[in-house]
Each structure stands twice: as structure tokens, then as C-alpha cells.
Design a protein around this motif. Sequence first.
Motif, PDB file in Angstrom:
ATOM      1  N   SER A  81       0.817  -1.214   0.000  1.00 17.89           N
ATOM      2  CA  SER A  81       0.000   0.000   0.000  1.00 17.89           C
ATOM      3  C   SER A  81       0.850   1.263   0.000  1.00 17.89           C
ATOM      4  CB  SER A  81      -0.909   0.024   1.227  1.00 17.89           C
ATOM      5  OG  SER A  81      -1.759  -1.077   1.226  1.00 17.89           O
ATOM      6  N   ASP A  82       2.120   1.133   0.328  1.00 19.08           N
ATOM      7  CA  ASP A  82       3.007   2.291   0.432  1.00 19.08           C
ATOM      8  C   ASP A  82       3.849   2.521  -0.818  1.00 19.08           C
ATOM      9  OD1 ASP A  82       2.213   2.602   3.151  1.00 19.08           O
ATOM     10  OD2 ASP A  82       3.560   0.965   3.673  1.00 19.08           O
ATOM     11  N   ARG A  83       3.610   1.758  -1.865  1.00 17.88           N
ATOM     12  CA  ARG A  83       4.472   1.833  -3.050  1.00 17.88           C
ATOM     13  C   ARG A  83       4.553   3.237  -3.651  1.00 17.88           C
ATOM     14  NH1 ARG A  83       6.596  -2.243  -5.549  1.00 17.88           N
ATOM     15  NH2 ARG A  83       6.471  -1.259  -7.585  1.00 17.88           N
ATOM     16  N   ILE A  84       3.434   3.917  -3.758  1.00 14.99           N
ATOM     17  CA  ILE A  84       3.440   5.242  -4.395  1.00 14.99           C
ATOM     18  C   ILE A  84       4.189   6.245  -3.526  1.00 14.99           C
ATOM     19  CG2 ILE A  84       1.968   7.154  -5.129  1.00 14.99           C
ATOM     20  CD1 ILE A  84      -0.074   5.040  -6.020  1.00 14.99           C
ATOM     21  N   THR A  85       3.987   6.176  -2.221  1.00 13.76           N
ATOM     22  CA  THR A  85       4.688   7.094  -1.325  1.00 13.76           C
ATOM     23  C   THR A  85       6.181   6.810  -1.325  1.00 13.76           C
ATOM     24  OG1 THR A  85       2.707   7.082   0.052  1.00 13.76           O
ATOM     25  CG2 THR A  85       4.664   8.062   0.992  1.00 13.76           C
ATOM     26  N   VAL A  86       6.564   5.546  -1.350  1.00 11.78           N
ATOM     27  CA  VAL A  86       7.982   5.200  -1.412  1.00 11.78           C
ATOM     28  C   VAL A  86       8.571   5.646  -2.745  1.00 11.78           C
ATOM     29  CG1 VAL A  86       9.655   3.301  -1.371  1.00 11.78           C
ATOM     30  CG2 VAL A  86       7.736   3.302   0.215  1.00 11.78           C
ATOM     31  N   GLU A  87       7.803   5.539  -3.811  1.00 18.19           N
ATOM     32  CA  GLU A  87       8.280   6.015  -5.109  1.00 18.19           C
ATOM     33  C   GLU A  87       8.561   7.518  -5.064  1.00 18.19           C
ATOM     34  OE1 GLU A  87       6.800   6.500  -9.747  1.00 18.19           O
ATOM     35  OE2 GLU A  87       5.756   5.077  -8.446  1.00 18.19           O
ATOM     36  N   LEU A  88       7.634   8.278  -4.505  1.00 13.67           N
ATOM     37  CA  LEU A  88       7.841   9.732  -4.401  1.00 13.67           C
ATOM     38  C   LEU A  88       9.061  10.054  -3.539  1.00 13.67           C
ATOM     39  CD1 LEU A  88       4.159  10.919  -3.908  1.00 13.67           C
ATOM     40  CD2 LEU A  88       5.581  11.220  -5.938  1.00 13.67           C
ATOM     41  N   ALA A  89       9.192   9.364  -2.420  1.00 18.54           N
ATOM     42  CA  ALA A  89      10.335   9.600  -1.538  1.00 18.54           C
ATOM     43  C   ALA A  89      11.644   9.218  -2.230  1.00 18.54           C
ATOM     44  CB  ALA A  89      10.163   8.818  -0.243  1.00 18.54           C
ATOM     45  N   ALA A  90      11.643   8.124  -2.984  1.00 19.74           N
ATOM     46  CA  ALA A  90      12.853   7.695  -3.695  1.00 19.74           C
ATOM     47  C   ALA A  90      13.250   8.713  -4.756  1.00 19.74           C
ATOM     48  CB  ALA A  90      12.633   6.325  -4.330  1.00 19.74           C
ATOM     49  N   ARG A  91      12.263   9.259  -5.452  1.00 17.38           N
ATOM     50  CA  ARG A  91      12.576  10.280  -6.461  1.00 17.38           C
ATOM     51  C   ARG A  91      13.147  11.538  -5.812  1.00 17.38           C
ATOM     52  NH1 ARG A  91       9.967   9.960 -11.815  1.00 17.38           N
ATOM     53  NH2 ARG A  91       9.207   7.838 -12.013  1.00 17.38           N
ATOM     54  N   LEU A  92      12.562  11.943  -4.681  1.00 16.81           N
ATOM     55  CA  LEU A  92      13.088  13.120  -3.986  1.00 16.81           C
ATOM     56  C   LEU A  92      14.500  12.864  -3.461  1.00 16.81           C
ATOM     57  CD1 LEU A  92      10.022  14.444  -1.958  1.00 16.81           C
ATOM     58  CD2 LEU A  92      11.284  15.655  -3.733  1.00 16.81           C
ATOM     59  N   LEU A  93      14.726  11.689  -2.888  1.00 13.71           N
ATOM     60  CA  LEU A  93      16.044  11.357  -2.373  1.00 13.71           C
ATOM     61  C   LEU A  93      17.075  11.301  -3.497  1.00 13.71           C
ATOM     62  CD1 LEU A  93      17.780  10.582   0.046  1.00 13.71           C
ATOM     63  CD2 LEU A  93      17.062   8.204  -0.294  1.00 13.71           C
ATOM     64  N   ALA A  94      16.712  10.708  -4.613  1.00 14.07           N
ATOM     65  CA  ALA A  94      17.621  10.655  -5.766  1.00 14.07           C
ATOM     66  C   ALA A  94      17.904  12.059  -6.289  1.00 14.07           C
ATOM     67  CB  ALA A  94      17.020   9.786  -6.867  1.00 14.07           C
ATOM     68  N   ASN A  95      16.880  12.885  -6.364  1.00 12.41           N
ATOM     69  CA  ASN A  95      17.044  14.268  -6.818  1.00 12.41           C
ATOM     70  C   ASN A  95      17.988  15.022  -5.894  1.00 12.41           C
ATOM     71  OD1 ASN A  95      16.761  16.906  -7.679  1.00 12.41           O
ATOM     72  ND2 ASN A  95      14.544  16.779  -7.911  1.00 12.41           N
ATOM     73  N   SER A  96      17.872  14.793  -4.587  1.00 10.97           N
ATOM     74  CA  SER A  96      18.756  15.488  -3.639  1.00 10.97           C
ATOM     75  C   SER A  96      20.197  15.038  -3.800  1.00 10.97           C
ATOM     76  CB  SER A  96      18.292  15.258  -2.202  1.00 10.97           C
ATOM     77  OG  SER A  96      18.581  13.945  -1.774  1.00 10.97           O
ATOM     78  N   ARG A  97      20.390  13.760  -4.096  1.00  8.92           N
ATOM     79  CA  ARG A  97      21.750  13.247  -4.242  1.00  8.92           C
ATOM     80  C   ARG A  97      22.405  13.687  -5.540  1.00  8.92           C
ATOM     81  NH1 ARG A  97      20.699   7.032  -2.168  1.00  8.92           N
ATOM     82  NH2 ARG A  97      20.689   7.530   0.064  1.00  8.92           N
ATOM     83  N   VAL A  98      21.609  13.798  -6.592  1.00 10.40           N
ATOM     84  CA  VAL A  98      22.147  14.167  -7.904  1.00 10.40           C
ATOM     85  C   VAL A  98      22.375  15.673  -8.006  1.00 10.40           C
ATOM     86  CG1 VAL A  98      21.604  14.239 -10.374  1.00 10.40           C
ATOM     87  CG2 VAL A  98      21.182  12.160  -9.060  1.00 10.40           C
ATOM     88  N   ASN A  99      21.467  16.457  -7.438  1.00 12.03           N
ATOM     89  CA  ASN A  99      21.511  17.900  -7.632  1.00 12.03           C
ATOM     90  C   ASN A  99      21.233  18.623  -6.316  1.00 12.03           C
ATOM     91  OD1 ASN A  99      21.681  20.322  -8.925  1.00 12.03           O
ATOM     92  ND2 ASN A  99      19.794  20.097 -10.094  1.00 12.03           N
ATOM     93  N   TRP A 100      22.123  18.473  -5.357  1.00 13.71           N
ATOM     94  CA  TRP A 100      21.905  19.039  -4.032  1.00 13.71           C
ATOM     95  C   TRP A 100      21.831  20.566  -4.063  1.00 13.71           C
ATOM     96  CZ3 TRP A 100      20.031  17.770   0.415  1.00 13.71           C
ATOM     97  CH2 TRP A 100      20.268  18.571   1.524  1.00 13.71           C
ATOM     98  N   ALA A 101      22.603  21.205  -4.907  1.00 16.87           N
ATOM     99  CA  ALA A 101      22.637  22.679  -4.938  1.00 16.87           C
ATOM    100  C   ALA A 101      21.279  23.274  -5.298  1.00 16.87           C
ATOM    101  CB  ALA A 101      23.694  23.154  -5.927  1.00 16.87           C
ATOM    102  N   ASP A 102      20.509  22.591  -6.131  1.00 12.33           N
ATOM    103  CA  ASP A 102      19.203  23.099  -6.539  1.00 12.33           C
ATOM    104  C   ASP A 102      18.042  22.450  -5.782  1.00 12.33           C
ATOM    105  OD1 ASP A 102      20.344  24.817  -8.391  1.00 12.33           O
ATOM    106  OD2 ASP A 102      20.270  23.330  -9.993  1.00 12.33           O
ATOM    107  N   PHE A 103      18.340  21.670  -4.769  1.00 10.20           N
ATOM    108  CA  PHE A 103      17.297  21.003  -3.982  1.00 10.20           C
ATOM    109  C   PHE A 103      16.742  22.011  -2.985  1.00 10.20           C
ATOM    110  CE2 PHE A 103      15.665  17.673  -1.074  1.00 10.20           C
ATOM    111  CZ  PHE A 103      14.986  16.918  -2.006  1.00 10.20           C
ATOM    112  N   THR A 104      15.474  22.358  -3.145  1.00  6.67           N
ATOM    113  CA  THR A 104      14.881  23.425  -2.337  1.00  6.67           C
ATOM    114  C   THR A 104      14.584  22.953  -0.907  1.00  6.67           C
ATOM    115  OG1 THR A 104      12.622  22.854  -2.960  1.00  6.67           O
ATOM    116  CG2 THR A 104      13.795  24.406  -4.393  1.00  6.67           C
ATOM    117  N   ALA A 105      14.420  23.925  -0.035  1.00  2.00           N
ATOM    118  CA  ALA A 105      14.086  23.631   1.365  1.00  2.00           C
ATOM    119  C   ALA A 105      12.721  22.967   1.474  1.00  2.00           C
ATOM    120  CB  ALA A 105      14.124  24.906   2.194  1.00  2.00           C
ATOM    121  N   ALA A 106      11.795  23.330   0.600  1.00  2.77           N
ATOM    122  CA  ALA A 106      10.463  22.717   0.619  1.00  2.77           C
ATOM    123  C   ALA A 106      10.554  21.226   0.273  1.00  2.77           C
ATOM    124  CB  ALA A 106       9.536  23.433  -0.349  1.00  2.77           C
TER     125      ALA A 106
END
Length: 128
Positions: free
Chosen positions: A64-89
Motif C-alpha cells: 500500500s506504500d508503493r506510491i509514497t515510497v516512489e515519491l520519496a525515492a525520487r526526492l532522495l535521488a534528486n537530492s543526491r544528484v543535484n543538491w545545490a538546486d534542492f529546495t528547502a520545501a
Amino acid sequence: MARPRTPAKILEMRGSYKRNPSRRREEPDASGPLGDPPAYFSGAELAAWNDIASGAPRDVLTGSDRITVELAARLLANSRVNWADFTAAKLARLEAMLGKFGMSPADRSKVVGGGKRNGDNPFAQLLE
């Protein structure tokens, strides 16, 4: 902000339903494994999914958590790839999602994995 709703299992253990049986509510069964990551994930997203799936407390994440984990994984990957442009929000949202999964010391005590059943509790007979 309103206080979060107390899970039905905790209310049952407290004896709330013995005093007020009309308040009993059933919570949906969210059993089943989380499963494999989506096939369309990039390498960074796949690594983030695996980090979240392996870092969460046992039996907390389900299908039941697959979609939420997908969103979190995308955000985590985005933060790791492009930390300088990762917003506080985005960082706040990621931290909140990981907290809901019990992935911080304070939040770990607030989650209960699906593997815990009354049969596993040696004191379960005292509740009856």
C-alpha cells in the motif's frame, strides 16, 4: 494543529473499547510486501528505493506504500544528484515522508510493523 488519530490497535490495548464499544473502528489491512522498484526508475532512483526499503523498520512498508515510497525515492535521488538546486520545501517534504516510514530515531518509536500480532505478545492473554 490537531492531534494525530490514535491507531485502533492502541485504543484496543488501552481498553477504550471496553468502556465505549460503539467507538470501535476497523482499520484496513495493509499487508503484503513492498515489492520490487518500478522498472522505469533510473540508477539513482533505484539506489534510493533500495536505501529506503532496506533502511525502514522491518514490516513497516507494505504494498500500500508503493506510491509514497516512489515519491520519496525520487526526492532522495534528486537530492543526491543535484543538491545545490534542492529546495528547502523538497527537503522538508522528504524528511516528513521518511519520518512517516519510521526512519529517524524519534519517529521509529511511533511506527509498528505489520508483523506484530497479538500472538507474538507474551502478555496478550492479560488484555482479554
